[in-house]
Motif scaffolding. Sequence first.
Motif, PDB file in Angstrom:
ATOM      1  N   GLY A 246       1.166  -1.172  -0.289  1.00  0.00           N
ATOM      2  CA  GLY A 246      -0.375  -0.479  -0.393  1.00  0.00           C
ATOM      3  C   GLY A 246       0.696   1.177   0.252  1.00  0.00           C
ATOM      4  N   ILE A 247       0.198   2.610   0.067  1.00  0.00           N
ATOM      5  CA  ILE A 247       0.824   3.820   0.111  1.00  0.00           C
ATOM      6  C   ILE A 247       0.349   4.616   1.443  1.00  0.00           C
ATOM      7  CG2 ILE A 247       1.044   5.278  -1.395  1.00  0.00           C
ATOM      8  CD1 ILE A 247      -0.041   4.490  -4.186  1.00  0.00           C
ATOM      9  N   ALA A 248       1.202   5.138   1.476  1.00  0.00           N
ATOM     10  CA  ALA A 248       0.924   6.488   2.744  1.00  0.00           C
ATOM     11  C   ALA A 248      -0.079   7.819   2.379  1.00  0.00           C
ATOM     12  CB  ALA A 248       1.695   5.940   4.016  1.00  0.00           C
ATOM     13  N   ILE A 249      -0.122   8.714   2.813  1.00  0.00           N
ATOM     14  CA  ILE A 249      -0.341  10.070   1.680  1.00  0.00           C
ATOM     15  C   ILE A 249      -0.756  10.578   3.195  1.00  0.00           C
ATOM     16  CG2 ILE A 249      -2.552  11.310   0.646  1.00  0.00           C
ATOM     17  CD1 ILE A 249      -3.490   8.247   0.544  1.00  0.00           C
ATOM     18  N   PHE A 250      -0.174  11.623   2.896  1.00  0.00           N
ATOM     19  CA  PHE A 250       1.176  12.326   3.834  1.00  0.00           C
ATOM     20  C   PHE A 250       0.752  13.916   3.387  1.00  0.00           C
ATOM     21  CE2 PHE A 250       5.245  13.074   6.784  1.00  0.00           C
ATOM     22  CZ  PHE A 250       4.756  14.690   7.409  1.00  0.00           C
ATOM     23  N   GLY A 251      -0.069  14.553   3.182  1.00  0.00           N
ATOM     24  CA  GLY A 251      -0.854  16.024   3.421  1.00  0.00           C
ATOM     25  C   GLY A 251      -0.313  17.218   4.280  1.00  0.00           C
ATOM     26  N   GLY A 252      -0.232  18.047   3.898  1.00  0.00           N
ATOM     27  CA  GLY A 252       0.333  19.190   4.255  1.00  0.00           C
ATOM     28  C   GLY A 252       0.590  20.610   4.136  1.00  0.00           C
ATOM     29  N   THR A 253       0.726  21.645   4.177  1.00  0.00           N
ATOM     30  CA  THR A 253       1.188  22.954   3.087  1.00  0.00           C
ATOM     31  C   THR A 253       2.303  22.938   3.180  1.00  0.00           C
ATOM     32  OG1 THR A 253       1.806  24.242   5.472  1.00  0.00           O
ATOM     33  CG2 THR A 253      -0.349  24.649   4.109  1.00  0.00           C
ATOM     34  N   PHE A 254       3.928  22.158   3.796  1.00  0.00           N
ATOM     35  CA  PHE A 254       4.823  21.819   3.870  1.00  0.00           C
ATOM     36  C   PHE A 254       6.154  23.561   3.787  1.00  0.00           C
ATOM     37  CE2 PHE A 254       3.095  17.483   2.139  1.00  0.00           C
ATOM     38  CZ  PHE A 254       3.420  17.240   3.673  1.00  0.00           C
ATOM     39  N   ASP A 255       5.963  24.387   4.523  1.00  0.00           N
ATOM     40  CA  ASP A 255       5.885  26.015   4.456  1.00  0.00           C
ATOM     41  C   ASP A 255       7.244  26.351   5.653  1.00  0.00           C
ATOM     42  OD1 ASP A 255       5.280  28.543   3.291  1.00  0.00           O
ATOM     43  OD2 ASP A 255       3.876  28.945   4.534  1.00  0.00           O
TER      44      ASP A 255
ATOM     45  N   ALA B   3       6.605   1.586  10.090  1.00  0.00           N
ATOM     46  CA  ALA B   3       5.572   1.174  11.080  1.00  0.00           C
ATOM     47  C   ALA B   3       4.556   0.358   9.983  1.00  0.00           C
ATOM     48  CB  ALA B   3       4.829   2.110  11.702  1.00  0.00           C
ATOM     49  N   LEU B   4       4.329   1.098   9.007  1.00  0.00           N
ATOM     50  CA  LEU B   4       3.455   0.442   7.883  1.00  0.00           C
ATOM     51  C   LEU B   4       3.429  -0.164   7.274  1.00  0.00           C
ATOM     52  CD1 LEU B   4       1.100   3.463   7.352  1.00  0.00           C
ATOM     53  CD2 LEU B   4       0.482   2.204   9.625  1.00  0.00           C
ATOM     54  N   ASP B   5       5.244  -0.055   7.222  1.00  0.00           N
ATOM     55  CA  ASP B   5       5.046  -1.102   6.026  1.00  0.00           C
ATOM     56  C   ASP B   5       4.521  -1.280   4.661  1.00  0.00           C
ATOM     57  OD1 ASP B   5       7.399  -3.295   4.677  1.00  0.00           O
ATOM     58  OD2 ASP B   5       6.230  -4.778   5.599  1.00  0.00           O
ATOM     59  N   VAL B   6       4.330  -0.159   3.793  1.00  0.00           N
ATOM     60  CA  VAL B   6       4.237   0.763   2.216  1.00  0.00           C
ATOM     61  C   VAL B   6       4.893   0.851   1.987  1.00  0.00           C
ATOM     62  CG1 VAL B   6       2.307   2.073   3.776  1.00  0.00           C
ATOM     63  CG2 VAL B   6       4.232   2.991   3.600  1.00  0.00           C
ATOM     64  N   SER B   7       5.233   0.697   0.605  1.00  0.00           N
ATOM     65  CA  SER B   7       6.044   0.758  -0.535  1.00  0.00           C
ATOM     66  C   SER B   7       6.323   1.847  -0.505  1.00  0.00           C
ATOM     67  CB  SER B   7       4.974  -0.181  -1.715  1.00  0.00           C
ATOM     68  OG  SER B   7       4.070   1.037  -2.214  1.00  0.00           O
ATOM     69  N   ARG B   8       5.597   2.848  -0.676  1.00  0.00           N
ATOM     70  CA  ARG B   8       5.804   4.628  -1.259  1.00  0.00           C
ATOM     71  C   ARG B   8       4.863   5.391   0.385  1.00  0.00           C
ATOM     72  NH1 ARG B   8       2.988   5.843  -5.944  1.00  0.00           N
ATOM     73  NH2 ARG B   8       1.591   3.899  -6.596  1.00  0.00           N
ATOM     74  N   VAL B   9       5.372   6.594   1.164  1.00  0.00           N
ATOM     75  CA  VAL B   9       5.021   7.453   1.557  1.00  0.00           C
ATOM     76  C   VAL B   9       4.996   8.817   0.688  1.00  0.00           C
ATOM     77  CG1 VAL B   9       5.037   9.392   3.088  1.00  0.00           C
ATOM     78  CG2 VAL B   9       5.780   7.066   3.449  1.00  0.00           C
ATOM     79  N   MET B  10       3.573   9.411   0.143  1.00  0.00           N
ATOM     80  CA  MET B  10       3.202   9.827  -0.624  1.00  0.00           C
ATOM     81  C   MET B  10       3.079  11.540  -0.009  1.00  0.00           C
ATOM     82  SD  MET B  10       0.211   9.760  -3.893  1.00  0.00           S
ATOM     83  CE  MET B  10       0.709   8.579  -4.788  1.00  0.00           C
ATOM     84  N   PHE B  11       4.336  12.142  -1.145  1.00  0.00           N
ATOM     85  CA  PHE B  11       4.123  13.514   0.280  1.00  0.00           C
ATOM     86  C   PHE B  11       2.838  14.616  -0.855  1.00  0.00           C
ATOM     87  CE2 PHE B  11       7.714  12.309   1.928  1.00  0.00           C
ATOM     88  CZ  PHE B  11       7.616  13.456   2.813  1.00  0.00           C
ATOM     89  N   ILE B  12       1.693  14.868  -0.176  1.00  0.00           N
ATOM     90  CA  ILE B  12       0.933  15.740  -1.636  1.00  0.00           C
ATOM     91  C   ILE B  12       0.731  17.127  -0.437  1.00  0.00           C
ATOM     92  CG2 ILE B  12      -1.187  16.413  -2.437  1.00  0.00           C
ATOM     93  CD1 ILE B  12      -1.952  12.980  -1.491  1.00  0.00           C
ATOM     94  N   PRO B  13       1.541  18.438  -1.130  1.00  0.00           N
ATOM     95  CA  PRO B  13       1.268  19.946  -0.340  1.00  0.00           C
ATOM     96  C   PRO B  13      -0.063  20.091  -1.277  1.00  0.00           C
ATOM     97  CG  PRO B  13       2.752  19.643  -2.797  1.00  0.00           C
ATOM     98  CD  PRO B  13       2.197  17.975  -2.481  1.00  0.00           C
ATOM     99  N   SER B  14      -0.852  21.022  -0.261  1.00  0.00           N
ATOM    100  CA  SER B  14      -1.763  21.270  -0.523  1.00  0.00           C
ATOM    101  C   SER B  14      -1.526  22.772  -1.040  1.00  0.00           C
ATOM    102  CB  SER B  14      -2.967  22.184   0.917  1.00  0.00           C
ATOM    103  OG  SER B  14      -1.735  22.744   1.648  1.00  0.00           O
TER     104      SER B  14
ATOM    105  N   SER C 221      -4.054  25.422  -1.454  1.00  0.00           N
ATOM    106  CA  SER C 221      -4.810  26.948  -0.335  1.00  0.00           C
ATOM    107  C   SER C 221      -5.552  25.415   0.942  1.00  0.00           C
ATOM    108  CB  SER C 221      -5.142  27.906  -0.918  1.00  0.00           C
ATOM    109  OG  SER C 221      -6.315  28.155  -0.453  1.00  0.00           O
ATOM    110  N   PRO C 222      -5.224  25.447   2.408  1.00  0.00           N
ATOM    111  CA  PRO C 222      -6.151  25.052   3.314  1.00  0.00           C
ATOM    112  C   PRO C 222      -6.629  25.135   3.670  1.00  0.00           C
ATOM    113  CG  PRO C 222      -3.999  26.121   3.845  1.00  0.00           C
ATOM    114  CD  PRO C 222      -3.605  26.726   2.898  1.00  0.00           C
ATOM    115  N   PRO C 223      -7.781  24.232   3.298  1.00  0.00           N
ATOM    116  CA  PRO C 223      -9.410  25.201   3.723  1.00  0.00           C
ATOM    117  C   PRO C 223      -9.638  25.629   5.221  1.00  0.00           C
ATOM    118  CG  PRO C 223      -9.535  22.697   2.528  1.00  0.00           C
ATOM    119  CD  PRO C 223      -7.854  22.790   3.280  1.00  0.00           C
ATOM    120  N   HIS C 224      -8.766  24.993   6.205  1.00  0.00           N
ATOM    121  CA  HIS C 224      -8.697  25.099   7.884  1.00  0.00           C
ATOM    122  C   HIS C 224      -7.622  25.336   8.272  1.00  0.00           C
ATOM    123  CE1 HIS C 224     -12.673  22.963   7.334  1.00  0.00           C
ATOM    124  NE2 HIS C 224     -11.659  21.710   6.869  1.00  0.00           N
ATOM    125  N   ARG C 225      -6.660  26.577   7.102  1.00  0.00           N
ATOM    126  CA  ARG C 225      -6.070  27.286   8.542  1.00  0.00           C
ATOM    127  C   ARG C 225      -5.417  28.654   6.722  1.00  0.00           C
ATOM    128  NH1 ARG C 225      -0.494  22.889   8.249  1.00  0.00           N
ATOM    129  NH2 ARG C 225       0.582  25.237   9.452  1.00  0.00           N
TER     130      ARG C 225
END
Length: 221
Positions: A10-19, A35-46, A48-52
């Motif tokens: 599987g894949i772990a999705i890691f979102g954020g502004t990374f700012d 910890a999850l033993d995933v094949s990849r961690v996918m960074f997804i920069p936003s 415009s974050p809706p709640h920040r």
Amino acid sequence: MPVPGADTRGIAIFGGTFDPVHFGHLRSAIEIQEALDVSRVMFIPSYSPPHRDAPACLPIHRLEMLRLATRDVPCFEVDDREILREGKSFTIDTLRSLRTELGELAPLSMIVGFDAFRLLDQWREWRALMDYAHLVVLERPGWDESGLPTELANLLNERFVDDPLCLHSEANGRLCRLKLTQMDISASMVRKIFREGRSADYIVPKEVISYVYGHGLYGVA
């Protein structure tokens, strides 16, 4: 048993502004992958974050700094779909887009901090999120479930699995907690360091520091 035909890691999705992206983000991503033993961690920069508050830096710069910081780690991937989509970056839209590309069988795990989880019922179509992904909630010191809204407390009780590796056996719909090494680094702290002209060594990757100074970001001279 694993879902037939799926990427069982599987894949772990890691979102954020990374700012900007910093070693707190990167260390967390490594521990998530282990910890999850995933094949990849996918960074997804936003975009415009809706709640920040709006990010301090343009999306194109945040994206490039993230690419620089992760380029030498094979299991890290940077995804620009929210930047290209523009507008408010709603997680449900991103998960639907990923499912369209990856199919229904690949296990997806969406990473969310506990403070964000407490406000999950304010997210767009929040009840539908787990129709597309597992939810991995990052613990913090003083984890306390007592103040959770009733629906979130029920979600935690009904969907919880104790072993993160159980997320391999289904494509979505489960929830687990993950405790990571606590690093007292925040993007706001990093921006303050740059504004004050102090050294960001060993807090931010050197490639990112060079990029910040090369493009005059965060008020550097």
